[in-house]
Design a protein around this motif. Structure first.
Motif, short mmCIF file in Angstrom:
data_model
loop_
_atom_site.label_atom_id
_atom_site.label_comp_id
_atom_site.label_asym_id
_atom_site.label_seq_id
_atom_site.Cartn_x
_atom_site.Cartn_y
_atom_site.Cartn_z
N ARG A 138 -9.02 -8.86 4.11
CA ARG A 138 -8.25 -9.28 2.93
C ARG A 138 -8.27 -10.79 2.81
N ILE B 91 0.82 -1.21 0.00
CA ILE B 91 0.00 0.00 0.00
C ILE B 91 0.86 1.27 0.00
N PRO C 252 -2.62 4.37 6.07
CA PRO C 252 -3.91 4.12 5.41
C PRO C 252 -4.41 2.68 5.56
N ASP C 253 -5.73 2.54 5.56
CA ASP C 253 -6.37 1.22 5.57
C ASP C 253 -6.51 0.64 4.17
N LYS D 152 8.20 -8.08 11.10
CA LYS D 152 8.11 -7.24 12.31
C LYS D 152 7.92 -8.12 13.55
P1 GDP Z 1 -3.51 -3.63 -0.13
O1 GDP Z 1 -4.19 -4.98 -0.04
O2 GDP Z 1 -3.36 -3.15 -1.52
O3 GDP Z 1 -4.18 -2.62 0.76
O4 GDP Z 1 -2.00 -3.81 0.33
P2 GDP Z 1 -1.19 -4.23 1.66
O5 GDP Z 1 -1.01 -5.70 1.68
O6 GDP Z 1 0.05 -3.41 1.63
O7 GDP Z 1 -2.05 -3.75 2.90
C1 GDP Z 1 -3.16 -4.42 3.34
C2 GDP Z 1 -3.67 -3.85 4.65
O8 GDP Z 1 -2.75 -4.20 5.70
C3 GDP Z 1 -3.79 -2.32 4.68
O9 GDP Z 1 -4.95 -2.00 5.42
C4 GDP Z 1 -2.55 -1.91 5.46
O10 GDP Z 1 -2.66 -0.66 6.10
C5 GDP Z 1 -2.45 -3.05 6.47
N1 GDP Z 1 -1.13 -3.20 7.12
C6 GDP Z 1 -0.93 -3.36 8.46
N2 GDP Z 1 0.36 -3.40 8.75
C7 GDP Z 1 1.04 -3.31 7.57
C8 GDP Z 1 2.42 -3.32 7.23
O11 GDP Z 1 3.31 -3.38 8.07
N3 GDP Z 1 2.73 -3.24 5.90
C9 GDP Z 1 1.75 -3.15 4.93
N4 GDP Z 1 2.12 -3.11 3.64
N5 GDP Z 1 0.44 -3.12 5.23
C10 GDP Z 1 0.08 -3.20 6.52
#
Ligand code: GDP
Length: 311
Positions: A211, A71, A270-271, A189
């Motif tokens: 998700r 994201i 962001p979410d 993490k």
């Molecule tokens: P998305 O499915 O395109 O939104 O991509 P991501 O896999 O990057 O993020 C999915 C969700 O996980 C979003 O709501 C993020 O804010 C949340 N999230 C929580 N912790 C993390 C983190 O450490 N890294 C990422 N990339 N997303 C996170």
């Protein structure tokens, strides 16, 4: 059906998806597979790609090369995401056509569906509403690739198909905290917090977004299956059909890693889309379904992370 000795080009063979396709092809008995590293062949360079197709003349192409990211990367590097993906697609799809490739499979992504799509997301919801703002540049590039396959099919009668995978994870994923997707980021993490006895781990956003996660070896099996069994204008969703909240995902990773600390939520991050779950009835009715559960997939990925990633 692809003949066992057919020449198959896997673009992006070092990535999460491409490396998994290589293993799936090997398991299925395909031995005549060609690929190039990024250094050997820059897929954004049309002339270089043309020379490659001229020399190798592959019969089948899996187009798994793309600039991808989580994201944050998508939100902050939009120019690169749209430019590089369009260049890669244009070079590979057009040269595949010029050099008579029998069949090509293009990979979309579930983020190309509208942000407020009815759930679970059916294939036909594509282009039925506004995109999620954090990854609109990437999405437009991917939609263009899908349309390009469809257009070439309609105008030239070639067998180019597209698959739309949900959020993926597994071996060879990107574990960089700035640019990765949520699952590898949290795995890293949480692992680091356990190793260093840190009492809490920060999760981005509220933890409430939903998700769907597919283990990449399941995806690769589905892609080989589609290459052999599917020919049609419409793209095909590939997922598990179930989703979890980010908070539940984090808790599951804590369980697998064996971390007992606390989760804190950084709501300045962001979410993204509130929910993203694919309707997988089309691929299920074609005869394929996902086999690896989320916990099992996380265990396999964590074993790989401990053994391979550190190297
Ligand atoms: P998305 O499915 O395109 O939104 O991509 P991501 O896999 O990057 O993020 C999915 C969700 O996980 C979003 O709501 C993020 O804010 C949340 N999230 C929580 N912790 C993390 C983190 O450490 N890294 C990422 N990339 N997303 C996170």
């Amino acid at each position: 059906m692809m003949e066992k000795n057919a020449k198959i080009y896997v673009a992006g063979h070092r990535g999460l998806v491409g490396s998994s396709i290589l293993r799936a092809l090997d398991r299925a008995g395909y031995k005549n597979v060609v690929y190039r590293t990024h250094k050997e062949l820059d897929l954004t360079n049309f002339e270089a790609v043309k020379n490659f197709f001229d020399r190798e003349r592959p019969e089948y192409v899996f187009l798994a090369a793309a600039k991808v990211g989580g994201i944050w990367a998508n939100k902050t590097h939009k120019a690169e995401f749209i430019y590089e993906n369009l260049q890669i697609q244009n070079s590979v799809i057009k040269n595949a056509y010029d050099y008579g490739v029998k069949k090509l499979l293009f990979l979309g992504s579930s983020c190309i569906y509208p942000r407020m799509c009815p759930q679970p997301i059916k294939e036909e919801y594509l282009l039925s509403g506004y995109l999620e703002e954090t990854n609109d540049a990437y999405a437009i590039a991917k939609i263009s690739g899908l349309m390009m396959c469809r257009a070439f099919r309609q105008q030239y009668g070639v067998d180019y198909i597209s698959a739309m995978p949900t959020n993926l994870y597994g071996y060879n994923d990107n574990f960089d905290l700035e640019s990765s997707h949520v699952l590898p980021a949290l795995m890293r993490k949480i692992h680091d917090a356990k190793e260093n006895n840190v009492p809490e781990v920060t999760v981005w956003g509220t933890g409430s977004p939903l998700r769907e996660f597919l283990f990449v070896d399941d995806l690769a099996d589905a892609l080989v299956f589609l290459m052999n069994e599917y020919s049609g204008e419409e793209h095909v969703n590939v997922g598990t059909g179930t989703d979890v909240s980010i908070k539940e995902l984090a808790q599951l990773i804590c369980k697998v890693v064996g971390y007992k600390g606390k989760l804190v939520f950084d709501t300045s991050k962001p979410d993204g889309t509130p929910k993203k779950l694919l309707d997988v009835s089309k691929i299920n009715s074609l005869g394929w379904k996902a086999a690896v559960s989320l916990e099992e997939g996380i265990r396999k990925t964590y074993e790989w992370y401990l053994q391979e990633y550190k190297k």
